[in-house]
Design a protein around this motif. Structure first.
Motif, PDB file in Angstrom:
ATOM      1  N   ILE A 157       0.652   1.743   1.821  1.00  0.00           N
ATOM      2  CA  ILE A 157       0.598   2.449   0.548  1.00  0.00           C
ATOM      3  C   ILE A 157       1.212   3.835   0.732  1.00  0.00           C
ATOM      4  CG2 ILE A 157      -0.916   3.321  -1.270  1.00  0.00           C
ATOM      5  CD1 ILE A 157      -2.965   1.167  -0.251  1.00  0.00           C
ATOM      6  N   THR A 158       2.256   4.109  -0.058  1.00  0.00           N
ATOM      7  CA  THR A 158       2.906   5.412  -0.023  1.00  0.00           C
ATOM      8  C   THR A 158       3.057   5.923  -1.453  1.00  0.00           C
ATOM      9  OG1 THR A 158       5.076   4.346  -0.032  1.00  0.00           O
ATOM     10  CG2 THR A 158       4.199   4.987   2.107  1.00  0.00           C
ATOM     11  N   PRO A 159       2.855   7.217  -1.650  1.00  0.00           N
ATOM     12  CA  PRO A 159       3.036   7.754  -3.003  1.00  0.00           C
ATOM     13  C   PRO A 159       4.518   7.981  -3.294  1.00  0.00           C
ATOM     14  CG  PRO A 159       2.247   9.474  -1.527  1.00  0.00           C
ATOM     15  CD  PRO A 159       2.297   8.201  -0.730  1.00  0.00           C
ATOM     16  N   ASP A 160       4.938   7.647  -4.497  1.00  0.00           N
ATOM     17  CA  ASP A 160       6.303   7.919  -4.936  1.00  0.00           C
ATOM     18  C   ASP A 160       6.312   9.367  -5.420  1.00  0.00           C
ATOM     19  OD1 ASP A 160       8.764   8.152  -6.119  1.00  0.00           O
ATOM     20  OD2 ASP A 160       8.684   6.186  -7.094  1.00  0.00           O
ATOM     21  N   VAL A 187       3.262   7.612  -8.595  1.00  0.00           N
ATOM     22  CA  VAL A 187       2.627   6.297  -8.537  1.00  0.00           C
ATOM     23  C   VAL A 187       2.619   5.802  -7.089  1.00  0.00           C
ATOM     24  CG1 VAL A 187       2.805   3.912  -9.348  1.00  0.00           C
ATOM     25  CG2 VAL A 187       3.412   5.785 -10.872  1.00  0.00           C
ATOM     26  N   GLU A 188       1.550   5.119  -6.717  1.00  0.00           N
ATOM     27  CA  GLU A 188       1.473   4.549  -5.374  1.00  0.00           C
ATOM     28  C   GLU A 188       2.395   3.342  -5.262  1.00  0.00           C
ATOM     29  OE1 GLU A 188      -2.604   3.617  -4.558  1.00  0.00           O
ATOM     30  OE2 GLU A 188      -3.017   5.651  -3.882  1.00  0.00           O
ATOM     31  N   LYS A 189       3.124   3.264  -4.165  1.00  0.00           N
ATOM     32  CA  LYS A 189       4.033   2.150  -3.908  1.00  0.00           C
ATOM     33  C   LYS A 189       3.480   1.362  -2.723  1.00  0.00           C
ATOM     34  CE  LYS A 189       8.751   1.178  -2.519  1.00  0.00           C
ATOM     35  NZ  LYS A 189       9.992   1.749  -1.997  1.00  0.00           N
ATOM     36  N   LYS A 190       3.469   0.033  -2.865  1.00  0.00           N
ATOM     37  CA  LYS A 190       2.985  -0.828  -1.788  1.00  0.00           C
ATOM     38  C   LYS A 190       4.168  -1.556  -1.158  1.00  0.00           C
ATOM     39  CE  LYS A 190      -1.539  -1.593  -3.806  1.00  0.00           C
ATOM     40  NZ  LYS A 190      -2.512  -2.580  -4.279  1.00  0.00           N
ATOM     41  N   THR A 191       4.254  -1.479   0.169  1.00  0.00           N
ATOM     42  CA  THR A 191       5.308  -2.159   0.913  1.00  0.00           C
ATOM     43  C   THR A 191       4.657  -3.188   1.821  1.00  0.00           C
ATOM     44  OG1 THR A 191       6.574  -0.098   0.908  1.00  0.00           O
ATOM     45  CG2 THR A 191       7.296  -1.823   2.428  1.00  0.00           C
ATOM     46  N   ALA A 192       5.003  -4.452   1.627  1.00  0.00           N
ATOM     47  CA  ALA A 192       4.388  -5.539   2.402  1.00  0.00           C
ATOM     48  C   ALA A 192       5.042  -5.670   3.776  1.00  0.00           C
ATOM     49  CB  ALA A 192       4.504  -6.851   1.646  1.00  0.00           C
ATOM     50  N   ASN A 193       4.219  -5.887   4.790  1.00  0.00           N
ATOM     51  CA  ASN A 193       4.653  -6.185   6.142  1.00  0.00           C
ATOM     52  C   ASN A 193       3.838  -7.364   6.642  1.00  0.00           C
ATOM     53  OD1 ASN A 193       6.627  -4.247   7.461  1.00  0.00           O
ATOM     54  ND2 ASN A 193       5.241  -2.820   6.427  1.00  0.00           N
ATOM     55  N   PHE A 194       4.450  -8.129   7.539  1.00  0.00           N
ATOM     56  CA  PHE A 194       3.774  -9.280   8.121  1.00  0.00           C
ATOM     57  C   PHE A 194       3.597  -9.050   9.613  1.00  0.00           C
ATOM     58  CE2 PHE A 194       5.802 -10.732   4.295  1.00  0.00           C
ATOM     59  CZ  PHE A 194       4.823 -11.502   3.703  1.00  0.00           C
ATOM     60  N   MET A 195       2.370  -9.238  10.080  1.00  0.00           N
ATOM     61  CA  MET A 195       2.051  -9.064  11.491  1.00  0.00           C
ATOM     62  C   MET A 195       1.319 -10.297  11.983  1.00  0.00           C
ATOM     63  SD  MET A 195       0.933  -5.114  11.498  1.00  0.00           S
ATOM     64  CE  MET A 195       1.904  -3.901  10.625  1.00  0.00           C
ATOM     65  N   LEU A 196       1.601 -10.675  13.216  1.00  0.00           N
ATOM     66  CA  LEU A 196       0.969 -11.846  13.822  1.00  0.00           C
ATOM     67  C   LEU A 196      -0.103 -11.370  14.787  1.00  0.00           C
ATOM     68  CD1 LEU A 196       1.421 -14.960  13.748  1.00  0.00           C
ATOM     69  CD2 LEU A 196       2.648 -14.675  15.891  1.00  0.00           C
ATOM     70  N   VAL A 197      -1.261 -12.009  14.724  1.00  0.00           N
ATOM     71  CA  VAL A 197      -2.380 -11.639  15.586  1.00  0.00           C
ATOM     72  C   VAL A 197      -2.862 -12.875  16.329  1.00  0.00           C
ATOM     73  CG1 VAL A 197      -4.714 -10.698  15.651  1.00  0.00           C
ATOM     74  CG2 VAL A 197      -3.085  -9.848  13.958  1.00  0.00           C
ATOM     75  N   ALA A 198      -2.967 -12.770  17.646  1.00  0.00           N
ATOM     76  CA  ALA A 198      -3.522 -13.855  18.455  1.00  0.00           C
ATOM     77  C   ALA A 198      -5.035 -13.666  18.517  1.00  0.00           C
ATOM     78  CB  ALA A 198      -2.927 -13.833  19.853  1.00  0.00           C
ATOM     79  N   TYR A 242      -3.190   1.761   4.369  1.00  0.00           N
ATOM     80  CA  TYR A 242      -2.796   0.357   4.237  1.00  0.00           C
ATOM     81  C   TYR A 242      -3.972  -0.455   3.736  1.00  0.00           C
ATOM     82  CZ  TYR A 242      -5.267  -0.510   8.640  1.00  0.00           C
ATOM     83  OH  TYR A 242      -6.228  -0.614   9.607  1.00  0.00           O
ATOM     84  N   GLU A 243      -3.650  -1.635   3.217  1.00  0.00           N
ATOM     85  CA  GLU A 243      -4.679  -2.590   2.809  1.00  0.00           C
ATOM     86  C   GLU A 243      -4.262  -3.975   3.292  1.00  0.00           C
ATOM     87  OE1 GLU A 243      -4.856  -2.440  -1.462  1.00  0.00           O
ATOM     88  OE2 GLU A 243      -3.024  -3.605  -1.693  1.00  0.00           O
ATOM     89  N   ILE A 244      -5.232  -4.764   3.693  1.00  0.00           N
ATOM     90  CA  ILE A 244      -4.962  -6.126   4.128  1.00  0.00           C
ATOM     91  C   ILE A 244      -4.911  -7.008   2.890  1.00  0.00           C
ATOM     92  CG2 ILE A 244      -5.809  -8.096   5.440  1.00  0.00           C
ATOM     93  CD1 ILE A 244      -7.202  -6.045   7.303  1.00  0.00           C
ATOM     94  N   ALA A 245      -3.762  -7.649   2.657  1.00  0.00           N
ATOM     95  CA  ALA A 245      -3.607  -8.518   1.495  1.00  0.00           C
ATOM     96  C   ALA A 245      -4.099  -9.930   1.801  1.00  0.00           C
ATOM     97  CB  ALA A 245      -2.156  -8.549   1.047  1.00  0.00           C
ATOM     98  N   SER A 246      -3.824 -10.406   3.038  1.00  0.00           N
ATOM     99  CA  SER A 246      -4.281 -11.749   3.406  1.00  0.00           C
ATOM    100  C   SER A 246      -4.238 -11.926   4.918  1.00  0.00           C
ATOM    101  CB  SER A 246      -3.410 -12.825   2.746  1.00  0.00           C
ATOM    102  OG  SER A 246      -2.104 -12.772   3.260  1.00  0.00           O
TER     103      SER A 246
END
Length: 150
Positions: A83-86, A91-102, A124-128
């Motif tokens: 989450i970053t402010p514009d 307005v807050e902008k959300k940028t999705a990233n994908f991370m793999l966890v073992a 940040y927030e966890i989406a899934s």
């Protein structure tokens, strides 16, 4: 920064009941190109598969980081929104990233992810968090013979 490719390996696996079953298993490989990914996955799985096998698919992934755990037997994909402010609109902008966890289970994946993100300064927030079918992950090992550092 690592570039991760998902490679699917198709082969005949001997089941516990003695029957032979065709399987198509996904693996993750760190490589610079599709060609290198295919070559690396062949070298990595060759000792573990008896008989013929083929690479049925190679595709780039959007994984930005991997949190390894030597005792884990599963891999979980974490979609995290930074989450970053514009500055112009406020307005807050959300940028999705994908991370793999073992991890061994869902709770372990969440705990391991939070450990890995402990020093993060941004919000940040966890989406899934979802379990993946990945069988194994092969990072690039520059100390192995015949590997040169770029």
């Amino acid at each position: 920064m690592a570039l991760w490719f998902e490679c699917k390996v198709k082969y005949d696996r001997m089941q516990e009941n003695g029957m032979v079953k065709k399987v198509n298993e996904p693996y993750l490989v760190d490589a610079l190109s599709f060609t290198e990914a295919e070559s690396r996955i062949i070298e990595e799985v060759k000792p573990f598969i008896s008989g013929d096998f083929s690479i049925s698919a190679v595709k780039k992934t959007k994984i930005s980081e991997i949190f390894f755990n030597e005792t884990a037997d599963k891999y979980y994909m974490v979609k995290v929104n930074f989450i970053t402010p514009d500055e112009k609109t406020g307005v807050e902008k959300k940028t999705a990233n994908f991370m793999l966890v073992a991890a061994s289970d869902f709770k372990g994946a969440l705990d391991r992810f939070e450990q890995g993100m402990a020093g993060t300064l941004g919000d940040y927030e966890i989406a899934s968090i979802t379990e993946t079918p990945l069988m194994d992950v092969y990072p690039l090992d520059l100390s192995a013979p015949n590997k040169t550092q770029v």
